[in-house]
Design an enzyme around this catalytic site. Structure first.
Site, PDB file in Angstrom:
ATOM      1  N   TYR A  54       0.749  -1.229  -0.085  1.00 22.80           N
ATOM      2  CA  TYR A  54       0.022   0.124  -0.065  1.00 22.80           C
ATOM      3  C   TYR A  54       0.868   1.309   0.104  1.00 22.80           C
ATOM      4  O   TYR A  54       0.267   2.218  -0.442  1.00 22.80           O
ATOM      5  CB  TYR A  54      -0.902   0.094   0.978  1.00 22.80           C
ATOM      6  N   LYS A 104       3.036 -14.991   1.881  1.00 21.82           N
ATOM      7  CA  LYS A 104       3.296 -16.089   0.757  1.00 21.82           C
ATOM      8  C   LYS A 104       4.794 -16.195   0.682  1.00 21.82           C
ATOM      9  O   LYS A 104       5.518 -15.897  -0.296  1.00 21.82           O
ATOM     10  CB  LYS A 104       2.831 -15.376  -0.683  1.00 21.82           C
ATOM     11  N   ASP A 144      -2.897 -17.856   0.462  1.00 19.65           N
ATOM     12  CA  ASP A 144      -4.090 -18.584  -0.244  1.00 19.65           C
ATOM     13  C   ASP A 144      -4.727 -19.861   0.368  1.00 19.65           C
ATOM     14  O   ASP A 144      -5.934 -19.797   0.314  1.00 19.65           O
ATOM     15  CB  ASP A 144      -3.451 -18.927  -1.748  1.00 19.65           C
ATOM     16  N   ASP A 164      -6.331  -7.044   4.053  1.00 13.34           N
ATOM     17  CA  ASP A 164      -7.674  -6.417   3.484  1.00 13.34           C
ATOM     18  C   ASP A 164      -8.628  -7.577   2.720  1.00 13.34           C
ATOM     19  O   ASP A 164      -9.736  -7.427   3.149  1.00 13.34           O
ATOM     20  CB  ASP A 164      -7.215  -5.562   2.296  1.00 13.34           C
ATOM     21  N   ASP A 197     -12.395  -9.054   4.516  1.00 19.25           N
ATOM     22  CA  ASP A 197     -13.759  -9.210   3.558  1.00 19.25           C
ATOM     23  C   ASP A 197     -14.172 -10.524   3.607  1.00 19.25           C
ATOM     24  O   ASP A 197     -15.596 -10.746   3.805  1.00 19.25           O
ATOM     25  CB  ASP A 197     -13.650  -8.738   1.980  1.00 19.25           C
TER      26      ASP A 197
END
Ligand code: NAD
Ligand code: IPM
Ligand code: MN
Length: 350
Positions: free
Chosen positions: A136, A187, A220, A244, A248
């Site tokens: 970000y 990751k 993932d 983020d 959600d």
């Protein structure tokens, strides 16, 4: 006396913040509430999404509660003037690096989730999202034209040791007060910054938090596990971008994106930034149908984490539960109440 700064922002932001005001008037009449212009509304009026006066008021407040920012109206605005840039700048300026996003399924809503009720009944996860670094904020970033004439867009993911340690510390400390388990999602199989994240978390765990059960999980797989068997998690700590996305997804486990509050915290004693994790919901803005509970529960988190009003926070949480037990549902939860009626149901329960 403590001060709460409200930043209603755009879209459904002002609608859900109006319900927070109503709840605060009923629950904490002696709390000083100020309001400032922010987001797209501030860009329209003053040409910037985070005016200096708003920034100063945020730094001077005991807690800041925002509604939402952004929307299609500002899609063409230069990136640094976009409503979302105002939000990112505010997070950076307040240095609120640890974003607590609790995915808690109220018993009454187990059947409102898109997952089977038995998978989410009793769910209580805390996602700790790093909020002021990573892709970000990393440099360089941009869109350039290569010598060949082809264009290229790029961003940079960076994390320093201290940035990872401080957010991991928050996760480990929280876990000690809960089920004592942390899952660190990255990751590390493809990203250098992911490998580094894993190393730093492992070292810190060994040095200071060996009593906490630590699991490393690829982001993932974490997303998959969240919808397969979410109750396996207690605290999840992860970077800005994965946090983020994972939050959600976790929101839907609780019944609706309109249910999930958040608290962004920095140094002890510094003001926290509280925000529902949903956005400005342009598709329903202005209709009076948005679920105000994520905003009301963000107020609950502000009472608890910044304003030192634990008793009122407990009361508010119980009132939300009572309202839901009594069948109060906005449209996103499969009901028909409007935004203001949901706020009224919470106040009635108080
Ligand atoms: P969104 O969260 O605004 O909406 C996604 C979907 O969820 C929509 O269908 C919306 O109607 C629904 N929804 C969201 N909140 C709801 C609520 N309280 N009650 C009922 N339904 C609700 O995400 P988006 O559409 O991808 O983004 C819209 C704008 O909001 C974008 O400009 C985005 O950048 C911005 N955004 C802001 C924040 C923030 O201010 N913290 C967070 C996310 C997105
Ligand atoms: C969130 C939002 C923001 C983010 C946007 C609006 C900048 O999606 O708070 O979840 O990506 O952090
Ligand atoms: Mn988001």
């Amino acid at each position: 006396m403590s001060t709460l700064l409200l930043l209603p922002g755009d879209g459904i932001g002002p609608e859900v913040c109006a319900e927070v005001r109503k709840v605060a008037a009923a629950l904490t009449p002696n709390l000083t509430i100020q309001e400032a212009i922010y987001g797209g509304a501030a860009y329209d009026a003053l040409g910037t999404p985070l005016p200096d006066d708003t920034r100063d008021a945020a730094l001077a407040a005991d807690a800041v509660l925002m509604g939402a920012v952004g929307g299609p109206k500002w899609a063409g605005v230069a990136r640094d003037k976009r409503p979302e840039a105002g939000l990112l700048n505010l997070r950076k300026i307040m240095d609120v690096f640890a974003n607590l996003r609790p995915a808690y399924c109220f018993d009454a809503l187990a059947s409102a989730s898109s997952l089977k009720p038995e998978l989410v009944a009793g769910l209580d996860i805390m996602i700790v999202r790093e909020l002021t670094s990573g892709v970000y904020f990393g440099e360089p970033r941009g869109i350039e034209t290569l010598p060949s004439g082809e264009r290229r867009g790029f961003d940079t993911q960076t994390y320093t040791t201290s940035e990872i340690e401080r957010v991991a510390r928050v996760a480990f400390e929280l876990a000690r007060g809960r089920s004592n388990r942390v899952a660190s999602a990255e990751k590390s199989n493809v990203m250098e910054s992911g490998l580094f994240w894993k190393e730093v978390v492992t070292d810190l765990h060994k040095r200071e938090y060996a009593d906490v059960q630590l699991e490393h999980i690829l982001a993932d797989n974490c997303a998959m596990q969240l919808v397969r068997a979410p109750k396996q998690f207690d605290v999840i700590v992860t970077d800005n971008l994965f946090g983020d996305i994972l939050s959600d997804a976790a929101a839907m486990l609780t019944g609706s994106l309109g249910m999930l509050p958040s608290a962004a915290l920095g140094a002890p004693g510094a003001p926290g930034l509280y925000e529902p994790i949903h956005g400005s919901a342009p598709d329903i803005a202005g209709k009076g149908v948005a679920n105000p509970l994520a905003a009301i529960l963000s107020f609950e988190m502000a009472l608890r984490w910044s304003l030192g009003r634990i008793e009122e926070a407990d009361k508010l949480l119980a009132a939300v539960k009572t309202a839901l037990d009594g069948g109060a549902r906005t449209r996103d939860l499969g009901g028909s109440l409007g935004t203001a009626q949901m706020g009224d149901a919470v106040i009635a329960a108080l």
